[in-house]
Design an enzyme around this catalytic site. Structure first.
Site, PDB file in Angstrom:
ATOM      1  N   SER A  85       0.753  -1.128  -0.002  1.00  0.00           N
ATOM      2  CA  SER A  85       0.074   0.043   0.008  1.00  0.00           C
ATOM      3  C   SER A  85       0.784   1.355  -0.057  1.00  0.00           C
ATOM      4  CB  SER A  85      -0.950  -0.060   1.213  1.00  0.00           C
ATOM      5  OG  SER A  85      -1.661  -1.151   1.530  1.00  0.00           O
ATOM      6  N   THR A 187      -1.673   1.985   4.375  1.00  0.00           N
ATOM      7  CA  THR A 187      -1.254   3.321   4.273  1.00  0.00           C
ATOM      8  C   THR A 187      -0.737   3.815   5.474  1.00  0.00           C
ATOM      9  OG1 THR A 187      -2.663   3.749   2.258  1.00  0.00           O
ATOM     10  CG2 THR A 187      -2.228   5.596   3.850  1.00  0.00           C
ATOM     11  N   THR A 205       1.249   6.783   0.713  1.00  0.00           N
ATOM     12  CA  THR A 205       0.234   5.737   0.065  1.00  0.00           C
ATOM     13  C   THR A 205       0.725   5.437  -1.270  1.00  0.00           C
ATOM     14  OG1 THR A 205      -1.877   4.623   0.103  1.00  0.00           O
ATOM     15  CG2 THR A 205      -1.491   7.213  -0.209  1.00  0.00           C
ATOM     16  N   ARG A 215      -5.730   8.908 -10.667  1.00  0.00           N
ATOM     17  CA  ARG A 215      -6.852   9.127  -9.445  1.00  0.00           C
ATOM     18  C   ARG A 215      -5.681   9.568  -8.257  1.00  0.00           C
ATOM     19  NH1 ARG A 215      -6.818   6.903  -4.052  1.00  0.00           N
ATOM     20  NH2 ARG A 215      -8.666   7.117  -3.316  1.00  0.00           N
ATOM     21  N   THR A 238      -6.783   7.169   7.218  1.00  0.00           N
ATOM     22  CA  THR A 238      -6.538   5.978   6.094  1.00  0.00           C
ATOM     23  C   THR A 238      -8.010   5.460   5.501  1.00  0.00           C
ATOM     24  OG1 THR A 238      -5.597   3.919   5.658  1.00  0.00           O
ATOM     25  CG2 THR A 238      -6.164   4.238   7.916  1.00  0.00           C
ATOM     26  N   GLY A 239      -8.271   4.907   4.598  1.00  0.00           N
ATOM     27  CA  GLY A 239      -9.371   4.253   4.219  1.00  0.00           C
ATOM     28  C   GLY A 239      -9.641   5.001   2.814  1.00  0.00           C
TER      29      GLY A 239
HETATM   30  N1  ASP Z   1      -6.648   7.007   1.858  1.00  0.00           N
HETATM   31  C1  ASP Z   1      -5.769   6.122   0.689  1.00  0.00           C
HETATM   32  C2  ASP Z   1      -6.357   6.582  -0.609  1.00  0.00           C
HETATM   33  O1  ASP Z   1      -7.503   6.677  -0.545  1.00  0.00           O
HETATM   34  C3  ASP Z   1      -5.800   4.651   0.883  1.00  0.00           C
HETATM   35  C4  ASP Z   1      -5.654   4.346   2.377  1.00  0.00           C
HETATM   36  O2  ASP Z   1      -5.715   4.882   3.215  1.00  0.00           O
HETATM   37  O3  ASP Z   1      -5.963   3.046   2.482  1.00  0.00           O
HETATM   38  O4  ASP Z   1      -5.705   6.958  -1.658  1.00  0.00           O
END
Ligand code: ASP
Length: 328
Positions: A85, A187, A205, A215, A238-239
């Site tokens: 990640s 991440t 990340t 993106r 994160t997410g």
């Molecule tokens: N927040 C990150 C993104 O949307 C991904 C992650 O944190 O898992 O790129």
């Protein structure tokens, strides 16, 4: 159940399955006398970042600068081919490119970010150079790469054999669907306060696996993926970045702390904001925040269970399971 809680349960979640309303405000121990914040302190998203926390602690415990600790800590997953990640070994976008996002923010409110950056193993360090060596905040894509090269960074192939194979396997169905825990993303978001009470943060990340080419997520966007205000506190998350971008999540957490909230209450507010705005999307997507205030107190909260974080404080590096809004 008091009326306010009943109202929140009904309005925030609509059809989502929650645990008992009494657990809606699931929190850490908020009694500060029992959990005084001590310095230095470093906190990171996701359990596997325990080694990153240790690297940051090395700097902090020697009396070093929180920003150096953030950079040293984040270098660990960025260089780790097993971490799919972040940085080297990150899963590519749907066209097979490893594109990286990162940002860093210091105690003076200065920030540097890189987005859609390819071929550089340590985007967090490029972000720091943007902050320190340019009048800008964000540099992107090929421009960010050219800048990195001009600063002495080496151009590398970041696509590992493992990540290439995962991409080949994904191409068979080519289905893009962000799922719970965002493919168990690791991440790294990291916040640290040093012995001089300087509060800094960073985030790095490779973004969502097999994302559309171009993106950019929340992680390199100040206010969304990360926000630091040395007078108040800091937050990082994160997410699924799209939900955080639309709610400017980390800024919200810091502003809640500014209004006097404990970091735990502040992160709960941000998660609830996301769930209330996007109840349908929240069923299948994870978002988690961590926060640290000037007193050294922390908070952590996610939409779904399964999020953990690492706290190094009082000489102990601990992986802690975060509380979540939904219980199952
Ligand atoms: N927040 C990150 C993104 O949307 C991904 C992650 O944190 O898992 O790129």
């Amino acid at each position: 159940m008091n009326t306010r809680r009943k109202f929140l349960q009904q309005t925030l979640l609509g059809g989502l399955a929650v645990g008992s309303a009494d657990r809606l405000f699931d929190t850490l121990d908020l009694d500060d006398s029992k959990a005084p914040g001590t310095f230095p302190v470093v906190i990171s998203t996701w359990g596997p970042n325990v080694k990153a926390n240790a690297a940051a602690w090395k700097v902090l415990s020697a009396g070093g600068y929180a920003l150096d600790a953030i950079e040293a800590g984040i270098h660990v997953p960025e260089a780790d081919p097993e971490d799919t990640s972040v940085g080297y070994g990150g899963l590519p976008d749907r066209d097979g490119h490893v594109t990286l996002d990162a940002c860093i923010m210091n105690e003076k409110g200065m920030a540097g970010c890189v987005t859609f950056l390819e071929h550089i193993k340590h985007p967090i360090s490029v972000a720091r150079k943007v902050m320190e060596n340019t009048p800008h905040v964000i540099m992107s894509g090929d421009g960010a790469l050219q800048f990195a090269l001009s600063q002495g960074f080496e151009k590398e192939d970041l696509l590992t054999e493992h990540a290439r194979k995962a991409w080949e396997a994904w191409k068979v169905e080519s289905k893009y669907q962000p799922v719970i825990n965002v493919e168990r993303h690791d991440t790294i978001g990291m916040l640290a306060m040093d012995t001089q009470h300087r509060l800094c943060g960073g985030c790095s990340t490779s973004g969502l696996a097999f994302k559309m080419h171009g993106r950019v997520g929340d992680s390199p966007v100040i206010g969304a993926g990360l926000f630091v205000d040395n007078e108040v506190g800091a937050a990082v998350c994160t997410g699924l970045g799209e939900m955080v971008l639309r709610t400017v999540g980390s800024f919200l957490v810091v502003e809640e702390m500014r209004r006097g909230k404990h970091p735990q209450k502040a992160v709960e507010t941000a998660v609830k904001r996301i769930v209330s705005k996007y109840p349908e999307q929240s069923k299948d997507a994870q978002v988690a925040f961590i926060a640290l205030d000037r007193k050294g107190r922390h908070g952590a909260y996610s939409i779904h269970p399964g999020f953990n974080y690492v706290l190094y404080q009082n000489g102990e590096n601990r992986v802690i399971e975060g509380a979540s809004f939904l219980k199952t």
